[in-house]
Design an enzyme around this catalytic site. Structure first.
Site, mmCIF file in Angstrom:
data_model
loop_
_atom_site.group_PDB
_atom_site.id
_atom_site.type_symbol
_atom_site.label_atom_id
_atom_site.label_comp_id
_atom_site.label_asym_id
_atom_site.label_seq_id
_atom_site.Cartn_x
_atom_site.Cartn_y
_atom_site.Cartn_z
ATOM 1 N N GLU A 1 -26.547 98.028 -136.313
ATOM 2 C CA GLU A 1 -27.166 97.782 -135.011
ATOM 3 C C GLU A 1 -27.654 99.073 -134.356
ATOM 4 O O GLU A 1 -27.930 99.099 -133.156
ATOM 5 C CB GLU A 1 -26.201 97.027 -134.091
ATOM 6 C CG GLU A 1 -25.835 95.670 -134.668
ATOM 7 C CD GLU A 1 -25.180 94.740 -133.662
ATOM 8 O OE1 GLU A 1 -24.906 95.158 -132.523
ATOM 9 O OE2 GLU A 1 -24.945 93.580 -134.027
ATOM 10 N N LYS B 1 -25.608 83.411 -128.208
ATOM 11 C CA LYS B 1 -26.522 83.718 -129.317
ATOM 12 C C LYS B 1 -27.228 82.430 -129.696
ATOM 13 O O LYS B 1 -26.569 81.457 -130.095
ATOM 14 C CB LYS B 1 -25.727 84.224 -130.521
ATOM 15 C CG LYS B 1 -25.048 85.581 -130.345
ATOM 16 C CD LYS B 1 -24.042 85.800 -131.474
ATOM 17 C CE LYS B 1 -23.557 87.225 -131.591
ATOM 18 N NZ LYS B 1 -22.388 87.322 -132.508
HETATM 19 P P1 PGA Z 1 -23.099 89.523 -135.883
HETATM 20 O O1 PGA Z 1 -22.462 90.592 -134.902
HETATM 21 O O2 PGA Z 1 -24.489 89.276 -135.461
HETATM 22 O O3 PGA Z 1 -22.964 90.201 -137.220
HETATM 23 O O4 PGA Z 1 -22.231 88.293 -135.789
HETATM 24 C C1 PGA Z 1 -22.662 90.612 -133.525
HETATM 25 C C2 PGA Z 1 -21.387 90.301 -132.777
HETATM 26 O O5 PGA Z 1 -20.316 90.090 -133.385
HETATM 27 O O6 PGA Z 1 -21.417 90.236 -131.549
HETATM 28 ZN ZN ZN Z 2 -19.097 89.674 -131.457
#
Ligand code: PGA
Ligand code: ZN
Length: 421
Positions: free
Chosen positions: A202, A334
């Site tokens: 990230e 998300k």
């Molecule tokens: P991921 O990580 O997109 O790999 O799930 C982001 C998070 O855990 O917030």
């Molecule tokens: Zn997370």
């Protein structure tokens, strides 16, 4: 604003893995696209990401079946529909799929179309997406990764995200300036210590260190060397991503070669929040360890933001259970965990109605789509988590909020005071 054509294309995300871009063309020729991200530390209760699983092609990760689903079944069922009826369109997609976790057509196929519809609606109205998605004017407080670990950096350290929150900032722009200073200071400090290995998934530093303790030290030094006061102007935020550390009974730190009972892990999290200027803690426990969640929330929930990511997976049913059981006080949002724009908006509203905070989030595998920047402002969510302050799939989101701020002008608001101690 009738839908004329629905198409999809296999594109590649920020890790170079295949993902979907869907396009909706309206009868008046206006087009909207939706690009779907992909997680690495995914929760077991997330909606299903459909991949072909053919080892002879793109390591099994291709998404040709999902694309076919968009261009055949989905297209046939939504052609002619009014694109601006997002809830109606999403309910057709959900019914068409017919499974509880969108595993038949694929949540990636469904979400790409749902996001494309939202974009096409905004484009047809000739307004920016945030104006068409909601009435919000609140610019988000950024949560920005300094050091990456866990599944995003091959387990070099056990905690997935060491993040900073510029809780002393008076404006979004100032929060980014403070972030710039601290992010680059952290890089220099790691460089001096001979511990700057590279960048994690990230965009935060992939440190050549092996203890969480050292990561805390680097973050605090970075804040101070940027001339800012830890806890007052810039605070820490962690994503433990603890579902990845839990074996059903104990929590394991692989890199530190330590393991903890559930009670010991609650004490460790509490201790860290006392020892360090931490204002937010995400997934401190596994998605099945509800008892530890409840205990920590009872003990420190008044002072520290406790965010459920894998615990709630943006699913309104799971969020409601969490509210009823007082497991946390915030929800990571998300889009691809649940799979439609409408259900995501429902999850945000439910969270806000309970007096909890939504944190709009990217995935570790991202695209050049800045949809979530608009979602954060449109819903007055107040917080945005996108990963770090590097790499364009991250910066496109931070920069889009700058554009939105410019567009809102004097209507724009920003408020970090709730995060000050
Ligand atoms: P991921 O990580 O997109 O790999 O799930 C982001 C998070 O855990 O917030
Ligand atoms: Zn997370």
């Amino acid at each position: 604003m009738k839908i004329a054509e629905v198409t999809a294309l296999q594109i590649f995300d920020s890790r170079g893995n295949p993902t979907i871009e869907a396009r909706i063309k309206l009868e008046n020729g206006i087009v909207g696209a939706g690009l779907v991200p992909s997680g690495a530390s995914t929760g077991q209760f997330e909606a299903h990401e459909l991949r072909d699983g053919d080892p002879s092609r793109l390591r099994g990760k291709s998404v040709f079946q999902a694309i076919k689903n968009v261009e055949t079944e989905i297209a046939d069922n939504i052609r002619g529909m009014n694109v601006s009826d997002q809830a109606g369109l999403d309910s057709v997609l959900i019914r068409l799929d017919g499974t509880p976790n969108k595993s038949r057509l694929g949540a990636n196929a469904i979400l790409a179309v749902s996001m494309a519809a939202a974009r096409a609606t905004a484009n047809a109205r000739a307004v920016p997406l945030f104006r068409s998605l909601g009435e919000g004017t609140l610019l988000p407080l950024p949560e920005i990764q300094l050091i990456g670990g866990g599944a995003h950096a091959n387990w070099v350290i056990d905690v997935q995200d060491f993040m900073m929150v510029a809780n002393g900032a008076e404006s979004y722009e100032q929060a980014l300036e403070m972030t710039f200073e601290v992010y680059h200071a952290a890089g220099e400090i790691l460089e001096k210590r001979g511990q700057r290995f590279g960048l994690a998934d990230e965009g935060g530093y992939w440190p050549a260190i092996s203890s969480n303790q050292e990561a805390f030290e680097v973050c605090l030094q970075a804040i101070e060397s940027a001339g800012l006061k830890p806890g007052k102007e810039v605070s820490l935020s962690l994503d433990i991503a603890a579902s990845d550390l839990f074996d059903g009974e104990r929590y394991h730190f692989r890199s530190e070669k330590k393991s903890f009972s559930r009670e010991q892990f609650v004490q460790l999290m509490k201790g860290w929040c006392e020892d360090y200027p931490i204002i937010s803690l995400e997934d401190p426990f596994a998605d099945t360890d509800r008892e530890s969640w409840r205990t920590l929330n009872r003990e420190i929930g008044e002072r520290v933001q406790l965010i459920g990511d894998d615990l709630f997976v943006t699913n309104p049913t799971r969020i409601q259970q969490g509210i009823d059981e007082a497991l946390a006080n915030a929800v990571l949002i998300k889009l691809n965990q649940i799979g439609t724009v409408t259900e995501t908006l429902d999850a945000i509203r439910l969270t806000q109605k309970a007096g909890w905070r939504p944190v709009i989030s990217a995935r570790s595998g991202e695209t050049e789509d800045a949809f979530i920047a608009h979602l954060a402002v449109a819903t007055n969510a107040g917080q945005l988590k996108v990963g770090s302050f590097a790499r364009s799939e991250r910066m496109v989101k931070w920069n889009e909020v700058l554009r939105i701020a410019r567009d809102l002008g004097s209507q724009a608001t920003f408020n970090a005071t709730a995060f000050r101690r």
